[in-house]
Design a protein around this motif. Structure first.
Motif, PDB file in Angstrom:
ATOM      1  N   LEU A 115       0.836  -1.199   0.000  1.00 27.97           N
ATOM      2  CA  LEU A 115       0.000   0.000   0.000  1.00 27.97           C
ATOM      3  C   LEU A 115       0.872   1.251   0.000  1.00 27.97           C
ATOM      4  O   LEU A 115       1.722   1.429   0.874  1.00 27.97           O
ATOM      5  CB  LEU A 115      -0.886  -0.018   1.251  1.00 27.97           C
ATOM      6  N   SER A 116       0.669   2.122  -0.980  1.00 27.53           N
ATOM      7  CA  SER A 116       1.391   3.397  -1.004  1.00 27.53           C
ATOM      8  C   SER A 116       0.545   4.530  -0.445  1.00 27.53           C
ATOM      9  O   SER A 116       1.071   5.487   0.109  1.00 27.53           O
ATOM     10  CB  SER A 116       1.797   3.761  -2.439  1.00 27.53           C
ATOM     11  N   HIS A 117      -0.755   4.430  -0.656  1.00 25.90           N
ATOM     12  CA  HIS A 117      -1.615   5.546  -0.253  1.00 25.90           C
ATOM     13  C   HIS A 117      -3.049   5.066  -0.184  1.00 25.90           C
ATOM     14  O   HIS A 117      -3.481   4.282  -1.024  1.00 25.90           O
ATOM     15  CB  HIS A 117      -1.504   6.672  -1.285  1.00 25.90           C
ATOM     16  N   VAL A 118      -3.766   5.553   0.822  1.00 26.12           N
ATOM     17  CA  VAL A 118      -5.205   5.268   0.893  1.00 26.12           C
ATOM     18  C   VAL A 118      -5.928   6.493   1.428  1.00 26.12           C
ATOM     19  O   VAL A 118      -5.430   7.168   2.351  1.00 26.12           O
ATOM     20  CB  VAL A 118      -5.503   4.017   1.753  1.00 26.12           C
ATOM     21  N   GLU A 119      -7.046   6.820   0.864  1.00 22.74           N
ATOM     22  CA  GLU A 119      -7.912   7.877   1.393  1.00 22.74           C
ATOM     23  C   GLU A 119      -9.329   7.574   0.924  1.00 22.74           C
ATOM     24  O   GLU A 119      -9.534   6.811  -0.019  1.00 22.74           O
ATOM     25  CB  GLU A 119      -7.480   9.260   0.880  1.00 22.74           C
TER      26      GLU A 119
END
Lengths: 376, 376
Positions: free
Chosen positions: A285-289
């Protein structure tokens, strides 16, 4: 609208987005969702370091999985491809549109090549090769190790199969007990299956940008963001079809959308758990929003205040993605005209409901935006 | 039938093979042509030495350029892919179907995946990825250096543009003087353009297997192999439409098929001339032969002797590839029903002609079969 594609297997046969360009024209909100994701694309592209000695003549391959007619992503895809072209002038670009086999590929190609009603990037970007695949994202679409950037928007909530009919509702957000558990389990298996096929396709340091319907940290999801509850309204209207004798009990139950909306925790679990097959396959995972994108028709209604116009514009965006499911729930013993009449009556009552009492209706989009990289 | 695709540019808009699977069902002769080419495929495959250390995990990519609905090549493509799979078990297979943008890709995918009326290789060959492209073979379809085996059958006689209307005929085989010269020049330019794009796409030691309509060493070509002369009959019937007042002089002239049939010398010249751009780009002739494949409907008539049945079966195979050109020649000021009536009358008279005097009719196929390799 909430469903760019099905890409399922068992369920796919009777699920299709409306054809002939209807989908994109009726779904400007889905385009807003994608256009707003540019910072995530940029994050992924920068992490791939295209400018740093990677202009080696090897193809840069991007997918749009569950592309439908290609209209909602056209500006974002064009922006990504132009970005790569500028930084890696020698790399051929392959843009692979993918969906399930009953998608309308004729319209897809016309839109992609700028021969449809929407302006396309095609012709502005040299060295570009547009391709299409009819392989579901529940299978491996491309050869192993050949994908640079996998993209999907508003598609992966369609399950590969419906685990059961829901006895008291049309959607898993209204399911309870064992039925809810069955959908949760199916959602977990399907999400893992999607990710494992992508892990195989990605090159080392390749990335995924996935904009998926989901439940956010406040429990919100599509059409349930504080106003009316869209799926409950759908369910009530379908129950009314049963109560009036228009449909049978079996038809009521068969109208179960093969969808599940993962929570943020459910989306990220296989990426963060070192023991999961997804993690072992190299995905990180690099980014979550999460984001809520307002329903464009409800937003316009706030400005124009014309309830009849709101109702007239709002119902088609719902029809674009769920009409085929309602039709599929009706008995095949009914004639085509009879089935059409039931469907028209159903959406007609929905339109009347909105026109007569418009406040709080709307299909706000709730997405989980993910950037995922493959280690390498 | 004689026209699997147009793949042209200027002309493409009004040229399409009949959709919905009609093409393959009406064109069993075109399938015979392709099925008979197995020795050429085998020659190309053996020359690529797949068994000798090339099983390196890199994709093996094949194209079918001008694929129409994919039905006529389905057995040959499946045989090629199975051959490669057996000898190179680790290489992913990419099968890329290509045609012009107005082709029916929805039917193509259904046929490719075995969901149409024809049995497919799909599901029998592991590690296979089917893709489609709507890029004309007059452009570069795939990234440079990515193609192993380029295939095309009964498609490349469609010119990229019609150089002029032919004043006294519907087809370049009946052209004379400057008009003939204009078609010859267009044919030369287009053939070179096709080959140069393929030279760019091919990997070193990649091959092309091209089965193109042409004129053989005895001057024979499609529908002109000793019996009646098909294109002269078409021209006479279209002249009769003019004489009866059904069509205008402008419509008579506009019905000029944008086709040219290269001779063997014209096909091989750029491959053998060390000064040609094609030769300099590395393409070399491995094999050339011409073949006449009998019209399956005329052949069946020899057995059953029923003239009405022959006429009824024969005319649809012609319609499958030239109906769109006749329609396109009619004035856009006419209504759709009026245009349909003119077309129905035209083919109706053709059917009557065959029924009343069936001897010598038939659309024998005359192809130039080429195997071409890229040096490297």
């Amino acid at each position: 609208m909430p469903a760019k594609s099905t890409a399922g297997s068992a369920q796919a046969d009777n699920i299709t987005m409306k054809a002939g360009g209807y989908y994109s024209l009726a779904t400007t909100g889905a385009k807003d969702v994608i256009d707003g994701a540019w910072p995530l694309f940029e994050r992924a592209l920068k992490a791939m370091d295209l400018a740093g000695g990677r202009d080696d003549g090897s193809p840069f391959t991007m997918t749009d999985m569950g592309c439908a007619d290609g209209g909602t992503s056209i500006d974002a895809v064009g922006r990504v491809l132009a970005w790569v072209r500028e930084r890696a002038p020698l790399r051929p670009l392959q843009m692979v549109y993918t969906d399930q086999i009953r998608n309308d590929y004729n319209t897809l190609f016309r839109i992609g090549f700028g021969q449809g009603p929407i302006e396309s990037y095609h012709g502005r970007i040299p060295g570009l090769h547009i391709l299409a695949s009819a392989t579901s994202f529940y299978e491996q679409i491309l050869p192993a190790g050949s994908l640079d950037l996998g993209f999907s928007a508003t598609a992966m909530h369609w399950l590969s199969a419906k685990p059961c009919d829901i006895s008291n509702h049309v959607h898993s957000t209204g399911a309870e007990g064992d039925e809810l558990a069955a959908f949760q389990a199916q959602g977990r298996r399907d999400w893992e299956r999607i990710l494992l096929h992508r892990a195989a396709e990605l090159k080392p340091n390749g990335h995924l940008v996935l904009l998926n319907f989901g439940r956010d940290e406040e429990g919100r999801y599509l059409g349930n963001t504080g106003g009316r509850h869209m799926f409950d309204i759908m369910n009530r209207l379908w129950r009314d079809s049963l109560a009036s004798g228009a449909i049978t009990e079996a038809e009521y139950r068969a109208m179960t959308l093969p969808q599940y909306y993962n929570s943020v925790a459910e989306f990220t679990a296989p990426l963060n758990d070192p023991d999961s097959p997804v993690h072992r396959a190299g995905l990180r995972l690099s980014h979550v929003e999460t984001r809520v994108v307002r329903c464009p028709y409800a937003l316009a209604f706030e400005a124009h205040g014309d309830a009849a116009r709101f109702a007239r514009e709002y119902i088609p965006t719902i029809r674009s993605w769920n009409e085929s499911i309602y039709k599929g729930a009706l008995s095949s013993k009914r004639g085509a005209a009879e089935r059409d009449a039931i469907i028209e009556d159903y959406y007609g009552r929905y339109e009347t409901l909105v026109r007569d009492d418009p406040e709080g209706h709307g299909m706000d989009y709730v997405h989980c935006y993910l950037v995922i990289r493959k280690e390498g």
